[in-house]
Write an enzyme that holds these catalytic residues in place. Structure first.
Site, short mmCIF file in Angstrom:
data_model
loop_
_atom_site.label_atom_id
_atom_site.label_comp_id
_atom_site.label_asym_id
_atom_site.label_seq_id
_atom_site.Cartn_x
_atom_site.Cartn_y
_atom_site.Cartn_z
CE LYS A 122 -4.56 -1.40 1.13
NZ LYS A 122 -4.51 -2.84 1.40
CD GLU B 167 -10.60 5.10 0.86
OE1 GLU B 167 -9.97 4.04 0.64
OE2 GLU B 167 -10.34 6.16 0.30
CB SER C 35 -0.42 -8.20 -1.38
OG SER C 35 -1.25 -9.00 -0.57
#
Ligand SMILES: *Cc1c(COP(=O)(O)O)cnc(C)c1O
Length: 421
Positions: free
Chosen positions: A98, A120, A391
């Protein structure tokens, strides 16, 4: 594919749509914001104006820890009788892919002269990455998060606050990601001049799906180079889990023109509940396999909706895959047959979690575990050389995994013992 095909692929990048998907389905008040962002995307990201991409890459190396390794998984390779390589995004700062996107967008906001960041978050991973990036680049940051999610994800709420972000609780509806996104859009509509909205995946109105993809594309660019060095050839397949689809698009993008490389997007198949349309509850989060076309958060894409167009609450054991939509480009790549959507259920994901932890000494995120669940179930179809995108790391999920594994009587992980707590 030849170089000229590759060039065509690039040329189409300035468009707002991917086949029937994408676009800018936003209220009038947000049009200036998305247009300004479109302009900034062209100038700074596509044309490297003021050395934007150079600074981005430098910060991702020094602050983020890029490049991440491509590691041969010896035990998994032996178990499945093929070469399994792991792209280690779990080793990126923050423990997941991320940061690639969060840092890129916060830096872009700076270049655009913005003074404030909003975002968000559902499970809290994107909020945490954004808070880290904002602290690193000295930008004030506010994160919208549903009340229910705040209660479920306390450690991430603390992490965001430690990094100086304000966490704004959203009480509307079920108090989860969907409401948090709506609230962030509302904030943005009234603050566009000073504020940038850091969207958390390859979703939202154009140019977000491309912007986020380009920041995440470094995953596949590195992996493509690394596998040629390590295996002397391209892989037969690349496997990644898909929620909104940002680690998927990031891992796939560089391989899309390589037609010999099969691309597998593994979705959350949920548990074996029946679809309950009355309560707008989908039994899974397998948007690519079972979704239908509609508009969600500013873009036309595949999503989970009831027959009368109501967005359904998705279900997955992993909070990070629990999103009713998926990126428009991924929807398009599935429709054109370039990406194969598959899904595995919660049990298979738990099994994948234990398998990687146990055999390789790597504890994966529950989201990532779906990719390893798929590997366990269907490795025969993946060819000789396989890249799996790791990930994120799973420290955040230990509590859930212990509970869910116990609940299921360990059937999902026959060779793992869970001790009494
Ligand atoms: C958020 C998250 C995902 C899902 O998001 P995508 O946009 O689909 O990548 C997957 N894995 C991890 C570790 C995450 O934190």
């Amino acid at each position: 594919m030849s170089t000229s095909d590759h060039d065509n692929y690039r040329e189409r990048d300035s468009e707002a749509t991917f086949g029937d998907y994408g676009g800018q389905y936003v209220p009038e008040a947000l049009m200036p914001a998305v247009q300004e962002l479109e302009d900034a995307y062209e100038r700074y990201v596509l044309n490297n104006e003021d050395g934007f991409m150079d600074e981005f890459r430098e910060r991702m190396a020094d602050f983020g820890g890029r490049p991440t390794p491509l590691q041969r998984a010896d035990r998994l390779s032996e178990r499945y009788g093929r070469e399994i390589y792991l792209k280690r995004e779990d080793l990126l700062h923050g423990g997941a892919h991320k940061l690639n996107n969060a840092l890129g967008q916060v830096l872009l906001a700076k270049y655009m002269g913005k003074e404030r960041i909003i975002a968000e978050t559902g499970a809290g991973q994107h909020g945490t990455a954004t808070a880290m990036a904002a602290a690193h680049l000295e930008m004030p940051c506010e994160i919208y998060m549903g009340r229910t999610d705040i209660n479920r994800q306390r450690p991430n709420v603390y992490r965001m606050r430690m990094n100086g972000a304000e966490v704004n609780p959203v009480t509307a509806g079920s108090g989860t990601l969907k409401e948090a996104i709506n609230e962030t859009m509302r904030d943005w509509a009234t603050t566009v001049e000073t504020t940038h909205y850091v969207i958390g995946s390859v979703v939202g109105p154009h140019p977000f799906p491309k912007l986020v993809r380009d920041f995440q594309a470094v995953i596949g660019q590195e992996a493509r180079k690394q596998i040629r060095e390590r295996a002397g050839r391209l892989p037969d397949s690349v496997v990644a889990c898909a929620g909104g689809g940002s680690n998927t698009m990031g891992a796939f993008h560089a391989f899309v023109p390589d037609e010999s490389v099969a691309l597998y997007a593994v979705e959350a198949g949920g548990s074996s509940l029946e679809i309950d349309e009355k309560n707008a509850l989908a039994p899974n989060s397998a948007t690519l396999s079972t979704g239908t076309d509609g508009v969600l958060h500013g873009a036309m894409t595949k999503l989970l909706q009831s027959e009368d167009g109501q967005i359904m609450e998705s279900h997955s054991v992993s909070a990070g895959l629990d999103y009713a939509g998926v990126g428009p480009e991924l929807s398009h790549l599935v429709d054109t047959g370039r990406v194969t959507p598959v899904s595995v259920d919660d049990e298979a994901a738990l099994n994948g979690f234990h398998r990687l932890s146990n055999l390789e000494g790597i504890i994966p995120a529950l989201e990532t575990s779906h990719a390893f669940g798929y590997l366990e179930e269907s490795h025969e179809e993946l060819g000789e050389v396989v890249i799996v995108n790791v990930s994120g790391r799973g420290d955040k999920d230990l509590e859930t995994v212990l509970e869910e594994t116990e609940k299921r009587d360990l059937e999902a992980a026959p060779d793992v013992e869970v001790f009494d707590r």
